[in-house]
Design an enzyme around this catalytic site. Structure first.
Site, PDB file in Angstrom:
ATOM      1  N   ARG A 103       1.225  -1.245   0.238  1.00 28.09           N
ATOM      2  CA  ARG A 103      -0.196   0.345  -0.414  1.00 28.09           C
ATOM      3  C   ARG A 103       0.765   1.228   0.147  1.00 28.09           C
ATOM      4  NH1 ARG A 103      -4.956  -1.950   2.239  1.00 28.09           N
ATOM      5  NH2 ARG A 103      -6.243  -0.532   2.220  1.00 28.09           N
TER       6      ARG A 103
ATOM      7  N   ARG B 229     -18.010  -2.582   8.719  1.00 28.06           N
ATOM      8  CA  ARG B 229     -16.724  -2.596   9.430  1.00 28.06           C
ATOM      9  C   ARG B 229     -17.086  -1.066  10.065  1.00 28.06           C
ATOM     10  NH1 ARG B 229     -13.207  -4.462   4.493  1.00 28.06           N
ATOM     11  NH2 ARG B 229     -11.945  -2.630   4.635  1.00 28.06           N
TER      12      ARG B 229
HETATM   13  P1  AP5 Z   1      -8.548  -3.633   3.845  1.00 27.26           P
HETATM   14  O1  AP5 Z   1      -9.653  -4.708   4.279  1.00 27.26           O
HETATM   15  O2  AP5 Z   1      -7.291  -3.712   2.668  1.00 27.26           O
HETATM   16  O3  AP5 Z   1      -9.097  -2.326   2.933  1.00 27.26           O
HETATM   17  P2  AP5 Z   1      -9.673  -1.111   1.589  1.00 27.26           P
HETATM   18  O4  AP5 Z   1      -8.497  -1.423   1.024  1.00 27.26           O
HETATM   19  O5  AP5 Z   1      -9.910  -0.114   2.221  1.00 27.26           O
HETATM   20  O6  AP5 Z   1     -10.130  -1.975   1.244  1.00 27.26           O
HETATM   21  P3  AP5 Z   1     -11.552  -3.212   1.197  1.00 27.26           P
HETATM   22  O7  AP5 Z   1     -11.909  -4.353   1.601  1.00 27.26           O
HETATM   23  O8  AP5 Z   1     -12.588  -1.871   1.868  1.00 27.26           O
HETATM   24  O9  AP5 Z   1     -12.286  -2.550   0.064  1.00 27.26           O
HETATM   25  P4  AP5 Z   1     -11.673  -3.278  -1.516  1.00 27.26           P
HETATM   26  O10 AP5 Z   1     -11.917  -3.146  -2.656  1.00 27.26           O
HETATM   27  O11 AP5 Z   1     -11.734  -5.226  -0.857  1.00 27.26           O
HETATM   28  O12 AP5 Z   1     -13.360  -4.085  -1.371  1.00 27.26           O
HETATM   29  P5  AP5 Z   1     -14.675  -5.797  -1.969  1.00 27.26           P
HETATM   30  O13 AP5 Z   1     -14.215  -6.531  -2.305  1.00 27.26           O
HETATM   31  O14 AP5 Z   1     -15.035  -5.516  -0.224  1.00 27.26           O
HETATM   32  O15 AP5 Z   1      -7.632  -2.283   4.827  1.00 27.26           O
HETATM   33  C1  AP5 Z   1      -8.153  -1.438   6.582  1.00 27.26           C
HETATM   34  C2  AP5 Z   1      -7.552  -1.054   6.500  1.00 27.26           C
HETATM   35  O16 AP5 Z   1      -6.576  -1.560   6.705  1.00 27.26           O
HETATM   36  C3  AP5 Z   1      -6.327   0.378   5.916  1.00 27.26           C
HETATM   37  O17 AP5 Z   1      -7.393   1.608   6.136  1.00 27.26           O
HETATM   38  C4  AP5 Z   1      -5.487   0.171   6.735  1.00 27.26           C
HETATM   39  O18 AP5 Z   1      -5.461   1.284   7.370  1.00 27.26           O
HETATM   40  C5  AP5 Z   1      -5.224  -1.211   7.072  1.00 27.26           C
HETATM   41  N1  AP5 Z   1      -4.674  -1.902   5.993  1.00 27.26           N
HETATM   42  C6  AP5 Z   1      -4.690  -2.664   5.252  1.00 27.26           C
HETATM   43  N2  AP5 Z   1      -3.728  -3.464   4.896  1.00 27.26           N
HETATM   44  C7  AP5 Z   1      -2.518  -1.843   5.051  1.00 27.26           C
HETATM   45  C8  AP5 Z   1      -1.050  -2.922   4.476  1.00 27.26           C
HETATM   46  N3  AP5 Z   1      -0.485  -2.606   3.819  1.00 27.26           N
HETATM   47  N4  AP5 Z   1      -0.480  -1.183   4.872  1.00 27.26           N
HETATM   48  C9  AP5 Z   1      -1.275  -0.366   5.817  1.00 27.26           C
HETATM   49  N5  AP5 Z   1      -2.099  -0.891   6.423  1.00 27.26           N
HETATM   50  C10 AP5 Z   1      -3.016  -1.792   6.521  1.00 27.26           C
HETATM   51  O19 AP5 Z   1     -15.884  -4.718  -2.686  1.00 27.26           O
HETATM   52  C11 AP5 Z   1     -16.524  -3.699  -1.631  1.00 27.26           C
HETATM   53  C12 AP5 Z   1     -18.300  -3.877  -1.948  1.00 27.26           C
HETATM   54  O20 AP5 Z   1     -18.623  -3.731  -2.708  1.00 27.26           O
HETATM   55  C13 AP5 Z   1     -18.683  -5.281  -1.373  1.00 27.26           C
HETATM   56  O21 AP5 Z   1     -20.244  -5.018  -0.830  1.00 27.26           O
HETATM   57  C14 AP5 Z   1     -18.928  -5.632  -2.319  1.00 27.26           C
HETATM   58  O22 AP5 Z   1     -19.698  -6.898  -2.510  1.00 27.26           O
HETATM   59  C15 AP5 Z   1     -19.226  -4.748  -3.548  1.00 27.26           C
HETATM   60  N6  AP5 Z   1     -18.634  -4.979  -4.652  1.00 27.26           N
HETATM   61  C16 AP5 Z   1     -17.016  -5.779  -5.296  1.00 27.26           C
HETATM   62  N7  AP5 Z   1     -17.412  -5.439  -5.989  1.00 27.26           N
HETATM   63  C17 AP5 Z   1     -18.526  -5.440  -7.444  1.00 27.26           C
HETATM   64  C18 AP5 Z   1     -19.038  -4.865  -8.666  1.00 27.26           C
HETATM   65  N8  AP5 Z   1     -17.748  -5.301 -10.034  1.00 27.26           N
HETATM   66  N9  AP5 Z   1     -20.056  -4.052  -8.641  1.00 27.26           N
HETATM   67  C19 AP5 Z   1     -20.751  -4.245  -7.757  1.00 27.26           C
HETATM   68  N10 AP5 Z   1     -20.061  -4.282  -6.141  1.00 27.26           N
HETATM   69  C20 AP5 Z   1     -19.438  -4.967  -5.925  1.00 27.26           C
HETATM   70 MG    MG Z   2     -11.289  -5.632   1.139  1.00 26.52          MG
END
Ligand code: AP5
Ligand code: MG
Length: 217
Positions: free
Chosen positions: A88, A160
C-alpha cells in the site's frame, strides 16, 4: 503465480481476490483481513492496528511488512498467492520485491481494479463483512442467502467500523496520496494490468481471467 490487487478502498479487490484464489487454488492474503481477525481476537497486534484503521489511516509499514512476510512464508503460499491490500506504500513494495529477489522470485501481475471515487462511498455503506472468514457481501449487489449471516461459515455479518462515511473519505484521501503511486511503480516494471471495476463483478472477473489465462490452472 503471484498476484497483487491494487485499487481504492471498496473497488472490489477482496471480492476479486477471493474469486481468483478459488479458481487458481492459491491463498487469498489480505492484510486488512489479518488485522480484523486480530482485532476480533483482541490480540496486541489487533489493538495496535485498530487505532490506525478506525481513523482511516495506514498501519505503520514496519508492522505491516512483518505480518505479511510471515504469512507468505507459510507452506500454503509455496505455489503462489494473491495479495489484497498489500503493498500500500512504495516502501512496502520495495521490501516485498527485495524479499522475493532473495528467493530468486518475483510478482507476476499487479491488477488495478479501477473505480471512480464517487461510486466508492455508495458501495461501502452496503457492504457487510464476515470478520471470521473474510467473506464480503453487499446488501443489494451480493446479498447473503440468509440475511445477516455469512454463507461460508455461518458467522454474523457486520458493517465494518471503518465503513462510516467520514472514515471512507479519509481512506480515499490516504489511498490517493500513498497507494495510487504504486500504479506507476508496477507499470514501469511492465506487470501492470488495469480492469474496469465498474462492471458487474462476474464481468470484472472474466476480464481478470483473460489476463491470467490458463497459466496457473
Ligand atoms: P482493507 O481491508 O484492505 O480495506 P480497503 O483497501 O480499504 O479495501 P476494502 O476491503 O474496503 O475494499 P475492497 O477493494 O476489498 O472491496 P470489496 O471487495 O470488499 O484495509 C483496511 C485497513 O487496514 C486500511 O485502511 C489500513 O488501516 C489497514 N491496512 C490494510 N493493509 C494495509 C497495508 N498494507 N499497509 C497499511 N495499512 C493496511 O468490495 C466493496 C463492496 O462492493 C462489497 O460490498 C462488494 O460486495 C461490492 N462489490 C464488489 N465488486 C463489485 C462490483 N463489480 N459491482 C458492484 N458491487 C461490487
Ligand atoms: Mg477488502
Amino acid at each position: 503465480m503471484k498476484i497483487i490487487m491494487l485499487g481504492a478502498p471498496g473497488a472490489g479487490k477482496g471480492t476479486q481476490a477471493q474469486m481468483i484464489a478459488d479458481k487458481y487454488g492459491i491463498p487469498h492474503v489480505s492484510t486488512g483481513d489479518i488485522f480484523r481477525a486480530n482485532i476480533k481476537e483482541g490480540t496486541a497486534l489487533g489493538m495496535e492496528a485498530k487505532e490506525y484503521m478506525d481513523q482511516g489511516l495506514l498501519v505503520p509499514d514496519e508492522l505491516t511488512v512483518r505480518i505479511l512476510l510471515d504469512r507468505v512464508a507459510r507452506e500454503d503460499c509455496g505455489d503462489g498467492y494473491v495479495l489484497d491490500g498489500f503493498p500500500r506504500t512504495i516502501p512496502q513494495a520495495n521490501v516485498l520485491d527485495e524479499a522475493l529477489e532473495k528467493l530468486g522470485d518475483k510478482i507476476d501481475y499487479a491488477i488495478d481494479v479501477d473505480v471512480p471515487d464517487d461510486n466508492i462511498v455508495r458501495r461501502m455503506s452496503g457492504r457487510r463483512a464476515c470478520l471470521a472468514c473474510g467473506a464480503t457481501f453487499h446488501i443489494e449487489n451480493v446479498p447473503p442467502k440468509k440475511e445477516g449471516i455469512c454463507d461460508r461459515c455461518g458467522t454474523e455479518l457486520v458493517l465494518r467500523d471503518d465503513d462510516r462515511e467520514e472514515t471512507v473519505q479519509k481512506r480515499l484521501d490516504v489511498y490517493h496520496e500513498q497507494t495510487q503511486p504504486l500504479i506507476e511503480f508496477y507499470r514501469s516494471k511492465g506487470i501492470l494490468e488495469v480492469v474496469d471495476g465498474m462492471k458487474p463483478m462476474q464481468e470484472v472477473f472474466a476480464d481478470i481471467t483473460a489476463i491470467l489465462g490458463t497459466a496457473a490452472e
